[in-house]
Design a protein around this motif. Structure first.
Motif, PDB file in Angstrom:
ATOM      1  N   CYS A   1       0.815  -1.229   0.000  1.00  0.00           N
ATOM      2  CA  CYS A   1       0.000   0.000   0.000  1.00  0.00           C
ATOM      3  C   CYS A   1       0.840   1.266   0.000  1.00  0.00           C
ATOM      4  N   THR A   2       2.119   1.128   0.339  1.00  0.00           N
ATOM      5  CA  THR A   2       3.007   2.289   0.446  1.00  0.00           C
ATOM      6  C   THR A   2       4.307   1.942  -0.274  1.00  0.00           C
ATOM      7  N   VAL A   3       4.227   1.800  -1.570  1.00  0.00           N
ATOM      8  CA  VAL A   3       5.359   1.232  -2.313  1.00  0.00           C
ATOM      9  C   VAL A   3       6.607   2.120  -2.246  1.00  0.00           C
ATOM     10  N   GLY A   4       6.423   3.431  -2.103  1.00  0.00           N
ATOM     11  CA  GLY A   4       7.560   4.362  -1.921  1.00  0.00           C
ATOM     12  C   GLY A   4       8.631   4.176  -2.964  1.00  0.00           C
ATOM     13  N   GLY A   5       9.864   3.931  -2.517  1.00  0.00           N
ATOM     14  CA  GLY A   5      10.968   3.707  -3.453  1.00  0.00           C
ATOM     15  C   GLY A   5      11.038   2.256  -3.917  1.00  0.00           C
ATOM     16  N   GLY A   6      10.078   1.456  -3.530  1.00  0.00           N
ATOM     17  CA  GLY A   6      10.004   0.065  -3.993  1.00  0.00           C
ATOM     18  C   GLY A   6      10.801  -0.906  -3.136  1.00  0.00           C
ATOM     19  N   GLY A   7      11.353  -0.432  -2.020  1.00  0.00           N
ATOM     20  CA  GLY A   7      12.252  -1.252  -1.202  1.00  0.00           C
ATOM     21  C   GLY A   7      11.660  -2.573  -0.746  1.00  0.00           C
ATOM     22  N   HIS A   8      10.510  -2.519  -0.058  1.00  0.00           N
ATOM     23  CA  HIS A   8       9.935  -3.767   0.456  1.00  0.00           C
ATOM     24  C   HIS A   8       9.448  -4.665  -0.679  1.00  0.00           C
ATOM     25  N   SER A   9       8.840  -4.070  -1.685  1.00  0.00           N
ATOM     26  CA  SER A   9       8.360  -4.876  -2.823  1.00  0.00           C
ATOM     27  C   SER A   9       9.516  -5.628  -3.457  1.00  0.00           C
TER      28      SER A   9
ATOM     29  N   ILE B   1       1.023   0.548  -4.471  1.00  0.00           N
ATOM     30  CA  ILE B   1       0.248   1.799  -4.493  1.00  0.00           C
ATOM     31  C   ILE B   1       1.056   2.900  -3.807  1.00  0.00           C
ATOM     32  N   ASP B   2       0.979   4.102  -4.318  1.00  0.00           N
ATOM     33  CA  ASP B   2       1.508   5.266  -3.601  1.00  0.00           C
ATOM     34  C   ASP B   2       0.744   6.498  -4.065  1.00  0.00           C
ATOM     35  N   ARG B   3       0.608   7.454  -3.148  1.00  0.00           N
ATOM     36  CA  ARG B   3      -0.080   8.706  -3.496  1.00  0.00           C
ATOM     37  C   ARG B   3       0.852   9.660  -4.207  1.00  0.00           C
ATOM     38  N   ASP B   4       2.133   9.346  -4.124  1.00  0.00           N
ATOM     39  CA  ASP B   4       3.132  10.303  -4.580  1.00  0.00           C
ATOM     40  C   ASP B   4       3.678   9.870  -5.943  1.00  0.00           C
TER      41      ASP B   4
ATOM     42  N   LYS C   1      -0.974   4.929  -8.951  1.00  0.00           N
ATOM     43  CA  LYS C   1      -1.095   6.101  -8.085  1.00  0.00           C
ATOM     44  C   LYS C   1      -2.464   6.057  -7.413  1.00  0.00           C
ATOM     45  N   GLY C   2      -2.453   6.262  -6.111  1.00  0.00           N
ATOM     46  CA  GLY C   2      -3.732   6.266  -5.408  1.00  0.00           C
ATOM     47  C   GLY C   2      -3.516   6.380  -3.921  1.00  0.00           C
ATOM     48  N   ASN C   3      -4.607   6.652  -3.227  1.00  0.00           N
ATOM     49  CA  ASN C   3      -4.586   6.742  -1.775  1.00  0.00           C
ATOM     50  C   ASN C   3      -5.052   5.388  -1.229  1.00  0.00           C
ATOM     51  N   PHE C   4      -4.267   4.807  -0.327  1.00  0.00           N
ATOM     52  CA  PHE C   4      -4.662   3.480   0.165  1.00  0.00           C
ATOM     53  C   PHE C   4      -5.991   3.514   0.919  1.00  0.00           C
ATOM     54  N   ARG C   5      -6.458   4.690   1.200  1.00  0.00           N
ATOM     55  CA  ARG C   5      -7.791   4.830   1.787  1.00  0.00           C
ATOM     56  C   ARG C   5      -8.854   4.228   0.851  1.00  0.00           C
TER      57      ARG C   5
ATOM     58  N   TYR D   1       1.655  -2.250   4.877  1.00  0.00           N
ATOM     59  CA  TYR D   1       1.697  -0.791   5.028  1.00  0.00           C
ATOM     60  C   TYR D   1       3.010  -0.434   5.710  1.00  0.00           C
ATOM     61  N   ASP D   2       3.747   0.492   5.108  1.00  0.00           N
ATOM     62  CA  ASP D   2       4.951   1.039   5.748  1.00  0.00           C
ATOM     63  C   ASP D   2       4.678   2.542   5.802  1.00  0.00           C
ATOM     64  N   LEU D   3       4.065   2.968   6.900  1.00  0.00           N
ATOM     65  CA  LEU D   3       3.436   4.293   6.930  1.00  0.00           C
ATOM     66  C   LEU D   3       4.442   5.448   6.927  1.00  0.00           C
ATOM     67  N   GLY D   4       3.900   6.627   6.818  1.00  0.00           N
ATOM     68  CA  GLY D   4       4.735   7.832   6.934  1.00  0.00           C
ATOM     69  C   GLY D   4       5.390   8.226   5.634  1.00  0.00           C
ATOM     70  N   LEU D   5       6.589   8.788   5.787  1.00  0.00           N
ATOM     71  CA  LEU D   5       7.299   9.357   4.638  1.00  0.00           C
ATOM     72  C   LEU D   5       8.517   8.532   4.309  1.00  0.00           C
ATOM     73  N   SER D   6       8.951   8.623   3.064  1.00  0.00           N
ATOM     74  CA  SER D   6      10.229   7.999   2.711  1.00  0.00           C
ATOM     75  C   SER D   6      11.326   9.060   2.826  1.00  0.00           C
TER      76      SER D   6
ATOM     77  N   ILE E   1      13.246   9.792   0.592  1.00  0.00           N
ATOM     78  CA  ILE E   1      13.247  10.547  -0.670  1.00  0.00           C
ATOM     79  C   ILE E   1      12.371  11.799  -0.534  1.00  0.00           C
ATOM     80  N   GLN E   2      11.243  11.650   0.141  1.00  0.00           N
ATOM     81  CA  GLN E   2      10.351  12.806   0.348  1.00  0.00           C
ATOM     82  C   GLN E   2      10.921  13.759   1.390  1.00  0.00           C
ATOM     83  N   LEU E   3      11.376  13.165   2.495  1.00  0.00           N
ATOM     84  CA  LEU E   3      11.859  13.967   3.620  1.00  0.00           C
ATOM     85  C   LEU E   3      13.071  14.812   3.240  1.00  0.00           C
TER      86      LEU E   3
ATOM     87  N   ARG F   1       2.461  18.181   1.035  1.00  0.00           N
ATOM     88  CA  ARG F   1       1.489  17.263   0.413  1.00  0.00           C
ATOM     89  C   ARG F   1       2.214  16.019  -0.080  1.00  0.00           C
ATOM     90  N   MET F   2       1.699  14.841   0.277  1.00  0.00           N
ATOM     91  CA  MET F   2       2.262  13.615  -0.299  1.00  0.00           C
ATOM     92  C   MET F   2       1.825  13.521  -1.753  1.00  0.00           C
ATOM     93  N   ASP F   3       0.610  13.933  -2.020  1.00  0.00           N
ATOM     94  CA  ASP F   3       0.085  13.934  -3.383  1.00  0.00           C
ATOM     95  C   ASP F   3       0.030  15.387  -3.852  1.00  0.00           C
TER      96      ASP F   3
END
Ligand SMILES: C[S@@+](CC[C@H](N)C(=O)[O-])C[C@H]1O[C@@H](n2cnc3c(N)ncnc32)[C@H](O)[C@@H]1O
Length: 296
Positions: free
Chosen positions: A28-36, A52-55, A77-81, A100-105, A107-109, A127-129
């Protein structure tokens, strides 16, 4: 942006999500793809993942990072909501696990242009999105002292919430607060020097956290998505959540507890934390907490 994100609690994710060959998972929080990537590598590509990622920027990085697994992972792209709707649109009825790996990566921070960090000067965005309208600058400009104080107190657990809010409202009449540095300057004025210099964390941490959670509606998203996920995971499938602060973790704990014995089994009787070794190598892992549950 050059900094990359180090996935947190990788071994723990593999062991609690327990991905298996032939199955389908949602990151749900693919981010930089690390866990996937770790899951795909472990199972030599013999799984399917929907990431999925909002960003949009995170997805671009994930796309490049996971290029060699293009047939195994689809990125969206989407909100896991909106998890139920997203899965329906993808033609997926049930999955074998949700991560879910919540919060920010990182890369964003670490991107000053995103305005998430008090360590860099940048627009007060958060904004994440970036397709959404509301930024942290809008909140700081438009909300009353009462409303701001409430956000800082509830979502930042900031002791000086009311005072920071009052200072902000006073200062914004003199000059607009549009950048991270503008905000840090006001927080610095509002929190007494003795308190500011003594704390274990930077004095602006809690106010930044509160604004970010509010801008992105983070707590509502987690609650709604988790609630939906229990119906989307097949029997014996797992839900695995890594959270980074007590407000998030409390929601996960509550949502699990509510259904315990009634459709789910909590696997992590005690919350799982990263090893000292991991924290030493990756200090950003220090606040991570993992919880996992099995459906059915
Ligand atoms: C900690 S990072 C994930 C890092 C990822 N696990 C990795 O190893 O690269 C969190 C990611 O979740 C995304 N995110 C946060 N809330 C979201 C939501 N409601 N819907 C979709 N993505 C979200 C953020 O944009 C960010 O990219």
């Amino acid at each position: 942006m050059t900094s990359s994100h180090i996935p947190v609690m990788v071994q723990e994710v593999l062991s609690w999500l327990h991905p298996e060959e032939g199955n389908i998972y949602v990151d749900c929080t693919v981010g930089g793809g690390g866990h996937s990537k770790v899951i795909l590598e472990k199972l030599k590509g013999k799984v399917k993942i929907l990431g999925i990622d909002r960003d949009e920027e995170a997805l671009k990085i994930a796309r490049a990072e996971l290029k060699s697994y293009a047939g195994q992972i689809s990125l969206r792209k989407g909100n896991f909501r909106d998890l139920s709707v997203i899965l329906a649109e993808e033609g997926i009825e049930k999955v074998d696990g949700v991560l879910y790996d919540l919060g920010l990566s990182t890369i964003q921070l670490d991107n000053p242009g995103r305005g998430f960090s008090f360590r860099y000067d940048g627009p007060l965005d958060m904004r994440m999105d970036r397709g959404e309208f509301l930024t942290a600058a809008h909140l700081v400009k438009q909300l009353s002292a009462g409303e701001l104080g409430d956000i800082f107190f509830r979502l930042g657990q900031e002791r000086w919430a009311k005072r920071v809010a009052e200072f902000l409202v006073r200062e914004r009449r003199i000059h607009p607060i549009e950048t991270t540095s503008d905000l840090v300057r006001v927080i610095e004025k509002a929190i007494p020097a003795g308190v500011r210099t003594k704390g274990k964390i930077h004095f602006a941490t809690r106010i930044f956290q509160a604004l970010r959670i509010q801008v992105n509606q983070e707590l509502e998203n987690i609650r709604e998505s988790l609630s939906a996920s229990f119906n989307l995971v097949r029997r014996k499938g797992r839900i695995c959540v890594i959270s980074y602060h007590s407000l998030e973790d409390r929601i996960v704990k509550e949502e699990f507890k509510k259904r315990s014995g009634r459709g789910i089994r909590i696997l992590t009787k005690k919350v799982v934390k990263p090893s000292q070794e991991e924290i030493r190598k990756n200090p950003r892992a220090r606040s991570a907490k993992l919880r996992s549950a099995e459906v059915g």
